[in-house]
Design a protein around this motif. Structure first.
Motif, PDB file in Angstrom:
ATOM      1  N   MET A   1      28.929  27.712  -9.318  1.00  0.00           N
ATOM      2  CA  MET A   1      28.578  27.389 -10.705  1.00  0.00           C
ATOM      3  C   MET A   1      27.991  25.978 -10.780  1.00  0.00           C
ATOM      4  SD  MET A   1      31.017  26.854 -14.046  1.00  0.00           S
ATOM      5  CE  MET A   1      31.935  28.375 -13.815  1.00  0.00           C
ATOM      6  N   GLN A   2      26.824  25.862 -11.402  1.00  0.00           N
ATOM      7  CA  GLN A   2      26.259  24.549 -11.679  1.00  0.00           C
ATOM      8  C   GLN A   2      26.922  23.977 -12.938  1.00  0.00           C
ATOM      9  OE1 GLN A   2      22.044  25.584 -11.986  1.00  0.00           O
ATOM     10  NE2 GLN A   2      21.671  24.615 -10.014  1.00  0.00           N
ATOM     11  N   ILE A   3      27.197  22.682 -12.917  1.00  0.00           N
ATOM     12  CA  ILE A   3      27.810  22.015 -14.059  1.00  0.00           C
ATOM     13  C   ILE A   3      26.956  20.821 -14.446  1.00  0.00           C
ATOM     14  CG2 ILE A   3      29.828  20.709 -14.849  1.00  0.00           C
ATOM     15  CD1 ILE A   3      31.562  22.481 -13.147  1.00  0.00           C
ATOM     16  N   GLY A   4      26.677  20.698 -15.735  1.00  0.00           N
ATOM     17  CA  GLY A   4      25.840  19.597 -16.194  1.00  0.00           C
ATOM     18  C   GLY A   4      26.127  19.214 -17.628  1.00  0.00           C
ATOM     19  N   ILE A   5      25.192  18.503 -18.208  1.00  0.00           N
ATOM     20  CA  ILE A   5      25.339  17.947 -19.554  1.00  0.00           C
ATOM     21  C   ILE A   5      24.058  18.207 -20.336  1.00  0.00           C
ATOM     22  CG2 ILE A   5      25.587  15.797 -20.886  1.00  0.00           C
ATOM     23  CD1 ILE A   5      27.175  14.675 -18.503  1.00  0.00           C
ATOM     24  N   ASP A   6      24.202  18.517 -21.613  1.00  0.00           N
ATOM     25  CA  ASP A   6      23.075  18.569 -22.546  1.00  0.00           C
ATOM     26  C   ASP A   6      23.242  17.475 -23.588  1.00  0.00           C
ATOM     27  OD1 ASP A   6      21.876  20.740 -21.334  1.00  0.00           O
ATOM     28  OD2 ASP A   6      22.771  22.213 -22.693  1.00  0.00           O
ATOM     29  N   SER A   7      22.130  16.893 -24.001  1.00  0.00           N
ATOM     30  CA  SER A   7      22.163  15.832 -25.008  1.00  0.00           C
ATOM     31  C   SER A   7      21.109  16.071 -26.072  1.00  0.00           C
ATOM     32  CB  SER A   7      21.909  14.465 -24.353  1.00  0.00           C
ATOM     33  OG  SER A   7      21.795  13.465 -25.342  1.00  0.00           O
ATOM     34  N   PHE A   8      21.465  15.767 -27.312  1.00  0.00           N
ATOM     35  CA  PHE A   8      20.503  15.755 -28.415  1.00  0.00           C
ATOM     36  C   PHE A   8      20.132  14.324 -28.815  1.00  0.00           C
ATOM     37  CE2 PHE A   8      22.215  20.040 -30.246  1.00  0.00           C
ATOM     38  CZ  PHE A   8      21.709  20.697 -29.155  1.00  0.00           C
ATOM     39  N   ALA A   9      20.597  13.354 -28.030  1.00  0.00           N
ATOM     40  CA  ALA A   9      20.318  11.945 -28.324  1.00  0.00           C
ATOM     41  C   ALA A   9      20.672  11.607 -29.766  1.00  0.00           C
ATOM     42  CB  ALA A   9      18.858  11.603 -28.028  1.00  0.00           C
ATOM     43  N   ALA A  10      21.892  11.957 -30.142  1.00  0.00           N
ATOM     44  CA  ALA A  10      22.318  11.761 -31.523  1.00  0.00           C
ATOM     45  C   ALA A  10      22.309  10.287 -31.902  1.00  0.00           C
ATOM     46  CB  ALA A  10      23.719  12.333 -31.724  1.00  0.00           C
ATOM     47  N   ALA A  11      21.896  10.026 -33.122  1.00  0.00           N
ATOM     48  CA  ALA A  11      21.909   8.663 -33.664  1.00  0.00           C
ATOM     49  C   ALA A  11      22.544   8.681 -35.047  1.00  0.00           C
ATOM     50  CB  ALA A  11      20.502   8.100 -33.724  1.00  0.00           C
ATOM     51  N   ILE A  12      23.623   9.420 -35.167  1.00  0.00           N
ATOM     52  CA  ILE A  12      24.338   9.548 -36.436  1.00  0.00           C
ATOM     53  C   ILE A  12      25.161   8.292 -36.679  1.00  0.00           C
ATOM     54  CG2 ILE A  12      26.041  10.959 -37.678  1.00  0.00           C
ATOM     55  CD1 ILE A  12      25.183  13.279 -35.851  1.00  0.00           C
ATOM     56  N   LYS A  13      25.365   7.961 -37.925  1.00  0.00           N
ATOM     57  CA  LYS A  13      26.143   6.762 -38.259  1.00  0.00           C
ATOM     58  C   LYS A  13      27.562   6.864 -37.720  1.00  0.00           C
ATOM     59  CE  LYS A  13      23.690   5.400 -42.475  1.00  0.00           C
ATOM     60  NZ  LYS A  13      23.784   5.173 -43.929  1.00  0.00           N
ATOM     61  N   ASP A  14      28.064   5.744 -37.239  1.00  0.00           N
ATOM     62  CA  ASP A  14      29.442   5.664 -36.793  1.00  0.00           C
ATOM     63  C   ASP A  14      30.347   5.874 -38.005  1.00  0.00           C
ATOM     64  OD1 ASP A  14      32.077   4.539 -36.255  1.00  0.00           O
ATOM     65  OD2 ASP A  14      31.187   3.731 -34.419  1.00  0.00           O
ATOM     66  N   PRO A  15      31.245   6.877 -37.981  1.00  0.00           N
ATOM     67  CA  PRO A  15      32.065   7.155 -39.159  1.00  0.00           C
ATOM     68  C   PRO A  15      33.021   6.022 -39.512  1.00  0.00           C
ATOM     69  CG  PRO A  15      32.824   8.428 -37.274  1.00  0.00           C
ATOM     70  CD  PRO A  15      31.537   7.798 -36.875  1.00  0.00           C
TER      71      PRO A  15
ATOM     72  N   LEU B   1      19.432  37.675 -12.706  1.00  0.00           N
ATOM     73  CA  LEU B   1      20.023  37.713 -14.048  1.00  0.00           C
ATOM     74  C   LEU B   1      21.114  36.658 -14.164  1.00  0.00           C
ATOM     75  CD1 LEU B   1      20.138  41.586 -14.362  1.00  0.00           C
ATOM     76  CD2 LEU B   1      18.414  40.033 -15.309  1.00  0.00           C
ATOM     77  N   LYS B   2      20.696  35.409 -14.181  1.00  0.00           N
ATOM     78  CA  LYS B   2      21.631  34.294 -14.254  1.00  0.00           C
ATOM     79  C   LYS B   2      22.084  34.061 -15.696  1.00  0.00           C
ATOM     80  CE  LYS B   2      19.595  31.895 -10.291  1.00  0.00           C
ATOM     81  NZ  LYS B   2      18.943  30.638  -9.840  1.00  0.00           N
TER      82      LYS B   2
ATOM     83  N   GLU C   1      40.810  24.105 -16.269  1.00  0.00           N
ATOM     84  CA  GLU C   1      41.435  25.382 -16.629  1.00  0.00           C
ATOM     85  C   GLU C   1      40.582  26.154 -17.622  1.00  0.00           C
ATOM     86  OE1 GLU C   1      45.654  27.025 -18.562  1.00  0.00           O
ATOM     87  OE2 GLU C   1      45.463  24.935 -17.905  1.00  0.00           O
ATOM     88  N   LYS C   2      40.026  25.450 -18.607  1.00  0.00           N
ATOM     89  CA  LYS C   2      39.204  26.113 -19.614  1.00  0.00           C
ATOM     90  C   LYS C   2      37.891  26.630 -19.012  1.00  0.00           C
ATOM     91  CE  LYS C   2      39.702  26.182 -23.726  1.00  0.00           C
ATOM     92  NZ  LYS C   2      39.040  25.477 -24.809  1.00  0.00           N
ATOM     93  N   VAL C   3      37.287  25.865 -18.101  1.00  0.00           N
ATOM     94  CA  VAL C   3      36.050  26.310 -17.446  1.00  0.00           C
ATOM     95  C   VAL C   3      36.307  27.581 -16.638  1.00  0.00           C
ATOM     96  CG1 VAL C   3      34.342  25.737 -15.677  1.00  0.00           C
ATOM     97  CG2 VAL C   3      34.985  24.028 -17.381  1.00  0.00           C
TER      98      VAL C   3
ATOM     99  N   GLU D   1      35.793  33.557 -16.111  1.00  0.00           N
ATOM    100  CA  GLU D   1      36.409  34.883 -15.997  1.00  0.00           C
ATOM    101  C   GLU D   1      36.135  35.728 -17.230  1.00  0.00           C
ATOM    102  OE1 GLU D   1      40.845  36.895 -15.269  1.00  0.00           O
ATOM    103  OE2 GLU D   1      40.602  34.722 -15.397  1.00  0.00           O
ATOM    104  N   ALA D   2      36.237  35.115 -18.407  1.00  0.00           N
ATOM    105  CA  ALA D   2      36.073  35.864 -19.658  1.00  0.00           C
ATOM    106  C   ALA D   2      34.685  36.468 -19.790  1.00  0.00           C
ATOM    107  CB  ALA D   2      36.368  34.954 -20.855  1.00  0.00           C
ATOM    108  N   LEU D   3      33.684  35.818 -19.201  1.00  0.00           N
ATOM    109  CA  LEU D   3      32.312  36.295 -19.338  1.00  0.00           C
ATOM    110  C   LEU D   3      31.796  36.973 -18.072  1.00  0.00           C
ATOM    111  CD1 LEU D   3      30.754  33.413 -21.450  1.00  0.00           C
ATOM    112  CD2 LEU D   3      31.604  35.630 -22.201  1.00  0.00           C
ATOM    113  N   GLY D   4      32.700  37.300 -17.174  1.00  0.00           N
ATOM    114  CA  GLY D   4      32.299  38.055 -15.996  1.00  0.00           C
ATOM    115  C   GLY D   4      31.520  37.258 -14.980  1.00  0.00           C
ATOM    116  N   GLY D   5      31.739  35.954 -14.954  1.00  0.00           N
ATOM    117  CA  GLY D   5      31.052  35.082 -14.005  1.00  0.00           C
ATOM    118  C   GLY D   5      29.811  34.466 -14.615  1.00  0.00           C
ATOM    119  N   ILE D   6      29.711  33.142 -14.539  1.00  0.00           N
ATOM    120  CA  ILE D   6      28.544  32.438 -15.059  1.00  0.00           C
ATOM    121  C   ILE D   6      27.955  31.573 -13.953  1.00  0.00           C
ATOM    122  CG2 ILE D   6      29.279  32.465 -17.470  1.00  0.00           C
ATOM    123  CD1 ILE D   6      30.282  29.619 -17.110  1.00  0.00           C
ATOM    124  N   ASP D   7      26.694  31.251 -14.110  1.00  0.00           N
ATOM    125  CA  ASP D   7      25.972  30.496 -13.084  1.00  0.00           C
ATOM    126  C   ASP D   7      25.815  29.023 -13.431  1.00  0.00           C
ATOM    127  OD1 ASP D   7      24.900  32.800 -11.255  1.00  0.00           O
ATOM    128  OD2 ASP D   7      24.526  33.452 -13.312  1.00  0.00           O
ATOM    129  N   ARG D   8      25.904  28.695 -14.713  1.00  0.00           N
ATOM    130  CA  ARG D   8      25.713  27.307 -15.141  1.00  0.00           C
ATOM    131  C   ARG D   8      26.519  27.053 -16.403  1.00  0.00           C
ATOM    132  NH1 ARG D   8      19.680  25.066 -15.727  1.00  0.00           N
ATOM    133  NH2 ARG D   8      19.935  25.100 -13.458  1.00  0.00           N
TER     134      ARG D   8
END
Length: 345
Positions: A1-15, A229-230, A295-297, A302-309
């Motif tokens: 399984m490949q593991i990575g990060i996605d970003s939207f470059a958020a610039a929302i105000k600090d709450p 079919l990844k 544990e969650k990963v 398992e819940a999705l029958g094996g994932i690639d990324r």
């Protein structure tokens, strides 16, 4: 399984302070985050595409190209490219150029986007939402397959054998299909034999199993080999030294973002109770300490029958840069190795 990060470059105000980080600082921090992700051995970093004030990712290939010069191994992807509102010729040219700069590390995740601002911005009609995507995906795939393309459609001028350059380093530039929750989108990706990137932004991930099975069944019926079919997932995630700390750090900006978007879409305000439920044992948020997230990963796989990324969406909310960097270190140094060891990869 490949593991990575996605970003939207958020610039929302600090709450807490009510201030918004300077754009130059936000983008500098983002490049440092990508550089660190590469150093700790993560597989992929994706940049989204939005055309809204609170996100700074309207030109993702420029951010990815800047990151390419500072990284060595990590793959660089969109998350997603809003293909319905783009010119496939330019999309291919930009990612082919990124592939050259990165020496073969570019990928495209093509989708329709979950926001609609791009359509009027670029003179398109929202009622053509699906037709635009179908037509433009067809053209993008033809460009990938051949230097010179003959093509005609309703939403873009025809091509009569023109050459489309540059060509990428990779023989076949990877193109994933980004989907939300419609069965038609899953089935189409399977029929076309394209890898699937599923955005799971709430609820329980096991509920997506029938749709993932639909994708695999459609691909099998169309004659595609199983290895083509990844399945990839885009999910909210964040790490801290303790699970409580991770949740407490992530929640305030997350709630600000979702409440703001919810006002536009008629959703009820976000609550801590909802958030805590969704980061629970069967919920879709991968938020906690390293052991809890591992544990969650594994449960998700398992819940999705094996994932690639699996891409962690860590930066849709504004978080202190130091905490973001620490979360990336934990993901790369603890979570990814443990998952790979458990899965034998």
């Amino acid at each position: 399984m490949q593991i990575g990060i996605d970003s939207f470059a958020a610039a929302i105000k600090d709450p807490e302070t009510g201030t918004t980080i300077e754009p130059t600082v936000r983008l500098r921090n983002l490049l440092e985050e990508i550089e660190l992700a590469d150093q700790v051995g993560l597989d992929i970093f994706g940049i989204g595409e939005h055309h809204r004030e609170e996100f700074m990712d309207s030109a993702p290939t420029i951010i990815l190209a800047a990151a390419a010069s500072r990284t060595k191994n990590i793959r660089l992807s969109s998350a997603v490219t809003v293909l319905s509102a783009a010119d496939p010729v330019r999309v291919f040219q930009e990612f082919a150029t990124l592939d050259l700069i990165s020496n073969g590390r570019a990928e495209i995740v093509a989708g329709r986007g979950s926001f609609t601002e791009a359509y009027p911005l670029f003179g398109l009609h929202l009622e053509d939402y699906d037709d635009l995507f179908t037509e433009k995906l067809d053209l993008l795939l033809k460009i990938r397959a051949s230097n010179n393309v003959n093509w005609s459609g309703k939403h873009r001028p025809s091509l009569y054998g023109q050459g489309i350059y540059p060509r990428p380093v990779q023989k076949e530039l990877p193109i994933w299909i980004g989907v939300g929750g419609t069965p038609q989108s899953f089935a189409r990706a399977g029929y076309m034999g394209l890898p699937l990137m599923v955005a799971i932004i709430g609820g329980q991930q096991h509920r997506f199993r029938p749709l993932v099975d639909l994708y695999r069944d459609a691909g099998k019926r169309a004659g595609h080999a199983p290895e083509k079919l990844k399945v990839g997932l885009h999910m909210f995630g964040f790490l801290g030294d303790t699970t409580q700390q991770a949740a407490d750090d992530f929640y305030p900006s997350y709630a600000t973002m979702f409440t703001q978007i919810g006002k536009e879409r008629g959703w009820a305000p976000t609550t801590r109770e909802q958030f805590d439920f969704t980061r629970g044992p069967k919920g879709a948020y991968l938020i906690g300490d390293a052991d809890a997230v591992v544990e969650k990963v594994l449960y998700t796989n398992e819940a999705l029958g094996g994932i690639d990324r699996l891409d962690f969406q860590m930066t849709a909310a504004t978080l202190p840069h130091a905490k973001m960097m620490h979360a990336i270190e934990l993901l790369g140094n603890k979570v990814a190795p443990a998952v790979r060891k458990e899965l034998g990869v």
